[in-house]
Write a protein that holds these residues in place. Structure first.
Motif, PDB file in Angstrom:
ATOM      1  N   GLN A   1       6.893  15.645   0.887  1.00  5.40           N
ATOM      2  CA  GLN A   1       7.426  16.937   1.266  1.00  5.40           C
ATOM      3  C   GLN A   1       6.574  17.936   1.144  1.00  5.40           C
ATOM      4  O   GLN A   1       6.513  18.767   1.974  1.00  5.40           O
ATOM      5  CB  GLN A   1       8.700  17.182   0.382  1.00  5.40           C
ATOM      6  N   ASN A   2       5.624  17.814   0.285  1.00  8.08           N
ATOM      7  CA  ASN A   2       4.719  18.912  -0.101  1.00  8.08           C
ATOM      8  C   ASN A   2       3.515  18.827   1.256  1.00  8.08           C
ATOM      9  O   ASN A   2       2.968  19.806   1.381  1.00  8.08           O
ATOM     10  CB  ASN A   2       3.868  18.772  -1.419  1.00  8.08           C
ATOM     11  N   ARG A   3       3.423  17.701   1.756  1.00  5.47           N
ATOM     12  CA  ARG A   3       2.272  17.516   2.666  1.00  5.47           C
ATOM     13  C   ARG A   3       2.722  17.413   4.164  1.00  5.47           C
ATOM     14  O   ARG A   3       1.693  17.425   5.055  1.00  5.47           O
ATOM     15  CB  ARG A   3       1.220  16.368   2.064  1.00  5.47           C
ATOM     16  N   THR A   4       4.009  16.846   4.595  1.00  8.14           N
ATOM     17  CA  THR A   4       4.405  16.778   5.449  1.00  8.14           C
ATOM     18  C   THR A   4       5.882  17.312   5.973  1.00  8.14           C
ATOM     19  O   THR A   4       6.584  17.898   4.922  1.00  8.14           O
ATOM     20  CB  THR A   4       4.407  15.445   6.122  1.00  8.14           C
ATOM     21  N   LYS A   5       6.449  17.252   7.007  1.00 10.53           N
ATOM     22  CA  LYS A   5       7.815  17.736   7.328  1.00 10.53           C
ATOM     23  C   LYS A   5       8.624  16.206   7.615  1.00 10.53           C
ATOM     24  O   LYS A   5       9.626  16.301   8.055  1.00 10.53           O
ATOM     25  CB  LYS A   5       7.941  18.514   8.559  1.00 10.53           C
ATOM     26  N   SER A   6       8.300  15.110   7.133  1.00  8.63           N
ATOM     27  CA  SER A   6       8.789  13.814   7.471  1.00  8.63           C
ATOM     28  C   SER A   6       9.974  13.626   6.362  1.00  8.63           C
ATOM     29  O   SER A   6       9.979  14.121   5.453  1.00  8.63           O
ATOM     30  CB  SER A   6       7.594  12.837   7.091  1.00  8.63           C
ATOM     31  N   LYS A   7      10.927  13.160   7.091  1.00  7.10           N
ATOM     32  CA  LYS A   7      12.166  12.706   6.577  1.00  7.10           C
ATOM     33  C   LYS A   7      12.131  11.411   6.008  1.00  7.10           C
ATOM     34  O   LYS A   7      11.415  10.546   6.570  1.00  7.10           O
ATOM     35  CB  LYS A   7      13.292  12.673   7.481  1.00  7.10           C
ATOM     36  N   VAL A   8      12.465  11.086   4.847  1.00  5.55           N
ATOM     37  CA  VAL A   8      12.552   9.789   4.088  1.00  5.55           C
ATOM     38  C   VAL A   8      13.407   8.858   4.065  1.00  5.55           C
ATOM     39  O   VAL A   8      14.597   9.541   3.683  1.00  5.55           O
ATOM     40  CB  VAL A   8      11.776  10.148   2.708  1.00  5.55           C
ATOM     41  N   ILE A   9      13.286   7.689   4.748  1.00  5.35           N
ATOM     42  CA  ILE A   9      14.483   6.621   4.416  1.00  5.35           C
ATOM     43  C   ILE A   9      14.051   5.624   3.560  1.00  5.35           C
ATOM     44  O   ILE A   9      13.062   4.957   4.028  1.00  5.35           O
ATOM     45  CB  ILE A   9      14.794   6.137   5.868  1.00  5.35           C
TER      46      ILE A   9
ATOM     47  N   GLN B   1       0.778  -1.141   0.080  1.00  2.95           N
ATOM     48  CA  GLN B   1       0.091   0.194   0.080  1.00  2.95           C
ATOM     49  C   GLN B   1       0.697   1.063   0.083  1.00  2.95           C
ATOM     50  O   GLN B   1       0.316   2.400   0.337  1.00  2.95           O
ATOM     51  CB  GLN B   1      -0.851  -0.152   1.328  1.00  2.95           C
ATOM     52  N   ILE B   2       2.198   1.113  -0.475  1.00  5.33           N
ATOM     53  CA  ILE B   2       3.008   2.400  -0.417  1.00  5.33           C
ATOM     54  C   ILE B   2       2.274   3.509  -1.016  1.00  5.33           C
ATOM     55  O   ILE B   2       2.107   4.735  -0.594  1.00  5.33           O
ATOM     56  CB  ILE B   2       4.465   2.197  -1.141  1.00  5.33           C
ATOM     57  N   SER B   3       1.995   3.196  -2.555  1.00  5.88           N
ATOM     58  CA  SER B   3       1.352   4.540  -3.368  1.00  5.88           C
ATOM     59  C   SER B   3       0.288   5.106  -2.832  1.00  5.88           C
ATOM     60  O   SER B   3      -0.157   6.074  -2.796  1.00  5.88           O
ATOM     61  CB  SER B   3       1.136   3.773  -4.769  1.00  5.88           C
ATOM     62  N   ARG B   4      -0.695   4.119  -2.279  1.00  4.77           N
ATOM     63  CA  ARG B   4      -2.196   4.615  -1.913  1.00  4.77           C
ATOM     64  C   ARG B   4      -1.847   5.364  -0.660  1.00  4.77           C
ATOM     65  O   ARG B   4      -2.441   6.604  -0.557  1.00  4.77           O
ATOM     66  CB  ARG B   4      -2.892   3.361  -1.381  1.00  4.77           C
ATOM     67  N   GLN B   5      -0.980   4.972   0.318  1.00  8.23           N
ATOM     68  CA  GLN B   5      -0.768   5.731   1.626  1.00  8.23           C
ATOM     69  C   GLN B   5      -0.316   7.124   1.193  1.00  8.23           C
ATOM     70  O   GLN B   5      -0.444   7.921   1.854  1.00  8.23           O
ATOM     71  CB  GLN B   5      -0.028   4.776   2.465  1.00  8.23           C
ATOM     72  N   ILE B   6       0.591   6.994   0.433  1.00  6.85           N
ATOM     73  CA  ILE B   6       1.431   8.563  -0.163  1.00  6.85           C
ATOM     74  C   ILE B   6       0.544   9.221  -0.805  1.00  6.85           C
ATOM     75  O   ILE B   6       0.676  10.614  -0.538  1.00  6.85           O
ATOM     76  CB  ILE B   6       2.758   7.896  -0.500  1.00  6.85           C
ATOM     77  N   LEU B   7      -0.118   8.617  -1.935  1.00  6.10           N
ATOM     78  CA  LEU B   7      -0.625   9.614  -2.724  1.00  6.10           C
ATOM     79  C   LEU B   7      -2.131   9.970  -2.380  1.00  6.10           C
ATOM     80  O   LEU B   7      -2.613  11.015  -3.053  1.00  6.10           O
ATOM     81  CB  LEU B   7      -0.795   8.821  -4.304  1.00  6.10           C
TER      82      LEU B   7
ATOM     83  N   GLU C   1      10.772   9.720  -6.893  1.00  4.86           N
ATOM     84  CA  GLU C   1      10.870  10.975  -6.706  1.00  4.86           C
ATOM     85  C   GLU C   1       9.325  11.525  -6.559  1.00  4.86           C
ATOM     86  O   GLU C   1       9.111  12.550  -5.881  1.00  4.86           O
ATOM     87  CB  GLU C   1      11.473  11.612  -8.162  1.00  4.86           C
ATOM     88  N   GLU C   2       8.311  11.080  -7.195  1.00  2.00           N
ATOM     89  CA  GLU C   2       7.093  11.399  -7.113  1.00  2.00           C
ATOM     90  C   GLU C   2       6.438  11.153  -5.537  1.00  2.00           C
ATOM     91  O   GLU C   2       5.918  12.030  -4.958  1.00  2.00           O
ATOM     92  CB  GLU C   2       6.168  10.702  -8.331  1.00  2.00           C
ATOM     93  N   LEU C   3       7.024   9.910  -4.951  1.00  3.25           N
ATOM     94  CA  LEU C   3       6.422   9.667  -3.852  1.00  3.25           C
ATOM     95  C   LEU C   3       7.209  10.727  -2.649  1.00  3.25           C
ATOM     96  O   LEU C   3       6.541  11.165  -1.979  1.00  3.25           O
ATOM     97  CB  LEU C   3       6.854   8.320  -3.400  1.00  3.25           C
ATOM     98  N   TYR C   4       8.481  10.942  -3.035  1.00  2.00           N
ATOM     99  CA  TYR C   4       8.991  11.941  -2.310  1.00  2.00           C
ATOM    100  C   TYR C   4       8.619  13.333  -2.134  1.00  2.00           C
ATOM    101  O   TYR C   4       8.435  13.877  -1.094  1.00  2.00           O
ATOM    102  CB  TYR C   4      10.639  12.088  -2.499  1.00  2.00           C
ATOM    103  N   GLU C   5       8.333  13.857  -3.356  1.00  7.37           N
ATOM    104  CA  GLU C   5       7.771  15.031  -3.454  1.00  7.37           C
ATOM    105  C   GLU C   5       6.626  15.302  -2.849  1.00  7.37           C
ATOM    106  O   GLU C   5       6.180  16.338  -2.157  1.00  7.37           O
ATOM    107  CB  GLU C   5       7.894  15.681  -4.970  1.00  7.37           C
ATOM    108  N   THR C   6       5.614  14.325  -3.032  1.00  9.50           N
ATOM    109  CA  THR C   6       4.390  14.394  -2.455  1.00  9.50           C
ATOM    110  C   THR C   6       4.508  14.495  -0.940  1.00  9.50           C
ATOM    111  O   THR C   6       3.744  15.193  -0.197  1.00  9.50           O
ATOM    112  CB  THR C   6       3.488  13.003  -2.784  1.00  9.50           C
TER     113      THR C   6
END
Length: 574
Positions: free
Chosen positions: A118-126, A59-65, A111-116
């Motif tokens: 960053q646009n919605r949260t302050k979460s750092k991505v690992i 569910q990576i895409s669904r949760q992030i998008l 990149e789309e996942l990351y930018e989404t």
């Protein structure tokens, strides 16, 4: 010794109070329940209490998008994305018509996942990179066939580092490729478990992967090793310099000397990266320094060493002496010594110091130390290369101060100059790094990545200030960071006040407050508000605002600018 998965599970149930709470979202395309447990257990040993949101796998895409997903409701501090090479291989098989752009397409998706996010949260991505699967369709020729899975996988991992991570400061890579290279594919992956449970990582691999991911989080949160302290005889070279003499110690390209030379190369690389290097040896000082000055095969030189202590006192006391000069926490120190007695002495007297159990065979030193991943970092700046010189100069200051009977006279003699500026693209890496490194003189312990700093630079709601400090002994570089937040038309809030402990007791605190007040008055504010948030390490600034003349008001500290008189300092604005 790294704990087993079973031991990490037990950690969760005996979690002590007072651990720093961190919210982590774990998103995977395969089963991640056991990785979740390993992360929580590993976090306890690192001083953290993880609250984890674990999405159902796939569910990576669904949760992030989806902006209404449970992921955004959770509002994680860190987002761990675990995509497996096996699912990647399945995607590859389905994309025969676009094999030549498979890696690029996957990078665009990441990149789309990351930018989404960053646009919605302050979460750092690992993001976990992709260990190899050699599906043997082309054999060794796969590296020359662009459409092969092996070629595309290698290209994907390269682009992940060079394109995604390199250009995005809130994006970090958990390097599973290097872990598989060390431990082997058969150790990391069990086909039976994968087929029956959808779990990619073996139980034995889970603690290692969790440790590496937690190392990234710890480094961002300011918990990392800043200093390596070296014993000399049979640690830095083979033999005993006092007994064997200069010609007979073992370093160079022959026999066991090669192991010590390669060990020195690794230590030198750490020093160039900004890790402070110190020496703690039971030796006469002149004999201990002789190899550094005269032996042609020595890789490490005296100029590489910030503090050199060689005498016949016990090593725990000598490490205390090193700590007093460097003014860093014991928990940021690593002590390397071949002698079990000395290691245990330091462990018993200074339990916060990390003392690895070096193997008996020096040939195994490096591989063992590599496996510990002691020197994880979340940032690097050009200023790091100057760190040793700065600490060497600081030792000279400490010695000269003893010759003055009056501290004010000493401060006047230093001819101190500070360059005061708003954050900019040149200072951005160092500002970020200082927020991650500073633990003791840090009033609220706020951490910033470079992306966070960039956001502050363009914010209409903040004033940012960086301070350098230079004196007749040398340049300390950027040593103080201030972030002021506009609370209301009359008040400025000190969101961040942190300073390098190397410059304490020189009047920098007063100079900084004079600057804050000047900016506040210039912009029409009547009050400056400060706050102290206690942490495990910042007790030294508990009374900071009270000492500076702020008044306690409902847990915050208030400074009325109408009553403020500029404090006397011996620092000049550049």
């Amino acid at each position: 010794m790294m704990k087993t998965f079973t031991e990490l599970k037990k950690n969760i149930n005996k979690k002590p109070d007072g651990l720093k709470k961190i919210k982590v979202a774990l998103l995977g395309d395969t089963a991640t329940q056991f990785l979740n447990m390993a992360l929580k257990g590993c976090a306890v040993d690192g001083g953290f209490d993880l609250e984890v949101f674990e999405a159902d796998f796939g569910q990576i895409s669904r949760q992030i998008l989806d902006p209404t997903s449970e992921y955004y409701e959770f509002n994680a501090d860190y987002t761990i994305i675990f995509e497996s090479s096996h699912k990647l291989l399945s995607q590859y098989y389905k994309s025969y018509n676009s094999q030549l752009t498979f890696a690029e397409s996957k990078i665009n998706y990441i990149e789309e996942l990351y930018e989404t996010i960053q646009n919605r949260t302050k979460s750092k991505v690992i993001y976990c990179n992709f260990p190899g699967i050699d599906n043997q369709v082309f054999g060794n020729f796969a590296n020359k066939v662009e459409s092969s899975f092996v070629f595309q996988l290698n290209k994907l991992n390269y682009l992940l580092s060079s394109q995604v991570a390199f250009n995005r400061s809130n994006f970090f890579i958990a390097d599973l490729v290097s872990l598989q290279n060390k431990w082997g594919r058969n150790f990391m992956f069990s086909p039976n478990i994968y087929v029956n449970t959808e779990m990619v990582l073996s139980l034995d691999a889970l603690p290692i992967v969790a440790h590496h991911i937690l190392s990234i989080i710890a480094s961002i949160e300011g918990k990392f090793k800043k200093c390596v302290i070296l014993d000399l005889d049979n640690t830095t070279w083979g033999g005993i310099i006092g007994d064997d003499g200069l010609e007979k110690i073992q370093i160079g390209s022959l026999g066991i000397g090669k192991a010590f030379t390669e060990f020195q190369h690794w230590i030198k690389s750490l020093q160039k990266r900004g890790v402070i290097l110190a020496v703690c040896s039971k030796n006469d000082e002149d004999k201990a320094k002789e190899p550094f000055e005269k032996h042609p095969d020595m890789v490490i030189k005296l100029d590489d060493i910030a503090v050199f202590v060689a005498n016949w006192e016990n090593k725990a006391d000598n490490i205390r002496k090193i700590q007093s000069i460097l003014n860093i926490g014991y928990d940021s120190m690593v002590f390397l010594d071949d002698n079990p007695f000395e290691r245990n002495l330091v462990r018993e007297n200074l339990p916060e110091v990390c003392v690895p159990e070096l193997p008996e065979d020096p040939a195994e030193y490096l591989e063992y130390l590599y496996s510990l991943n002691l020197f994880e970092t979340a940032s690097f700046s050009e200023n790091d290369a100057e760190r040793t010189k700065q600490y060497q100069v600081e030792a000279k200051r400490a010695i000269e101060l003893e010759s003055f009977t009056n501290v004010e006279d000493f401060l006047k003699s230093m001819k101190m100059v500070s360059d005061v500026q708003s954050f900019n693209n040149f200072s951005k890496p160092r500002v970020s790094q200082l927020t991650q490194r500073s633990n003791q003189f840090n009033l609220r312990t706020v951490r910033y990545t470079e992306q966070d700093v960039e956001n502050l630079m363009t914010s209409d709601n903040h004033h940012t200030i960086s301070f350098t400090l230079e004196d007749k002994y040398g340049d300390n570089g950027l040593i103080c960071v201030i972030v002021l937040e506009k609370k209301d038309p009359e008040s400025l809030f000190i969101d961040t006040w942190l300073m390098s402990c190397r410059v304490l007791k020189r009047g920098m605190e007063d100079f900084t407050l004079n600057t804050i007040v000047e900016i506040a008055k210039k912009n029409g504010y009547k009050y400056v508000i400060g706050e102290y948030i206690p942490s495990a390490k910042n007790q030294m600034v508990k009374d900071h605002y009270e000492r500076l003349g702020f008044e306690n008001q409902d847990g915050k500290w208030l400074l009325n600018l109408d009553d403020y008189q500029n404090k006397e300092v011996y620092i000049v604005n550049k």
